[in-house]
Design an enzyme around this catalytic site. Structure first.
Site, PDB file in Angstrom:
ATOM      1  CG  MET A  76      -1.947  -1.140   1.214  1.00 52.04           C
ATOM      2  SD  MET A  76      -3.027  -1.104  -0.233  1.00 52.04           S
ATOM      3  CE  MET A  76      -4.003   0.362   0.124  1.00 52.04           C
ATOM      4  CG  HIS A  95      -7.028  -0.021  -8.588  1.00 47.95           C
ATOM      5  ND1 HIS A  95      -6.520   0.603  -7.470  1.00 47.95           N
ATOM      6  CD2 HIS A  95      -8.123   0.692  -8.954  1.00 47.95           C
ATOM      7  CE1 HIS A  95      -7.279   1.658  -7.188  1.00 47.95           C
ATOM      8  NE2 HIS A  95      -8.259   1.725  -8.064  1.00 47.95           N
ATOM      9  CG  ASP A 131      -4.221   2.982  -8.386  1.00 51.12           C
ATOM     10  OD1 ASP A 131      -3.508   1.996  -8.154  1.00 51.12           O
ATOM     11  OD2 ASP A 131      -4.780   3.629  -7.491  1.00 51.12           O
TER      12      ASP A 131
END
Length: 201
Positions: A76, A95, A131
């Site tokens: 993370m 994701h 992402d």
């Protein structure tokens, strides 16, 4: 990570999970890995004053195993551009949204807030943009009337456990071809591929 390890063992992949590495000594995945005979290591992020210093130490630890693929599995922390570029084309992430929709955190809350009818998960190659990156695989789940974040997250997680091992297997089998910002899935090749080394962090 557990789903990937189980799939690799059950399906007898031409690969070895060379190590599981965490920035937290209390990560539950370390215990799971050790129980399955997989080497583990910890690079405590709190021991480093800057992200650059931590990433340099993490890279050194990873590279000691000479991996063909690095898999982000519950990691993370935001990685620096030099770290990501070092593993360009050989680092995957999953994701919990249908990228490019809902990058970042609280993806299920975001999905419910705007009333999408389909939500899901995306496996992608990692790039310096958070992402983002070439998409390898996606799975969809319906958003149901009255869904809670927790209920939606659970259905998405079930699909994550399907598509992430599948995407890693495709990489191991040499079936993923990066063409710019896109990924092409090649047909299964005849004959057994060479054994690959995979690191999970």
């Amino acid at each position: 990570m557990e789903a990937i390890v189980r799939a690799a063992q059950a399906e007898k992949w031409p690969a070895r999970i060379s190590a599981v590495i965490s920035n937290r000594a209390d990560a539950s995945g370390l215990e799971f890995a050790a129980a399955h005979g997989i080497p583990t290591a910890v690079v405590p992020s709190r021991d480093y004053a800057t992200r650059d210093q931590f990433d340099a130490a993490l890279r050194e630890k990873i590279d000691a195993y000479a991996p063909d693929l690095v898999v982000l599995a519950g990691f993370m922390r935001i990685l620096t551009a030099p770290f990501v570029e070092h593993y360009q084309g050989r680092m995957l992430n999953i994701h919990p949204s249908l990228l490019p929709s809902f990058p970042g955190l609280a993806t299920h809350r975001q999905a419910l807030a705007v009333g999408v009818k389909l939500h899901g998960a995306t496996v992608h190659f990692v790039t310096p943009d958070l992402d983002h990156g070439p998409i390898v695989a996606q799975a969809c789940v319906p958003v149901l009337e009255g869904d809670s974040e927790e209920a939606l997250a659970e259905r998405v997680l079930q699909q994550e456990h399907v598509i992430y091992p599948r995407a890693v297997r495709w990489f191991v089998d040499g079936r993923l071809l990066l063409e710019g910002a896109r990924v092409r899935l090649l047909p299964a090749a005849a004959g057994a591929p060479e054994s690959a080394s995979v690191i999970a962090i």
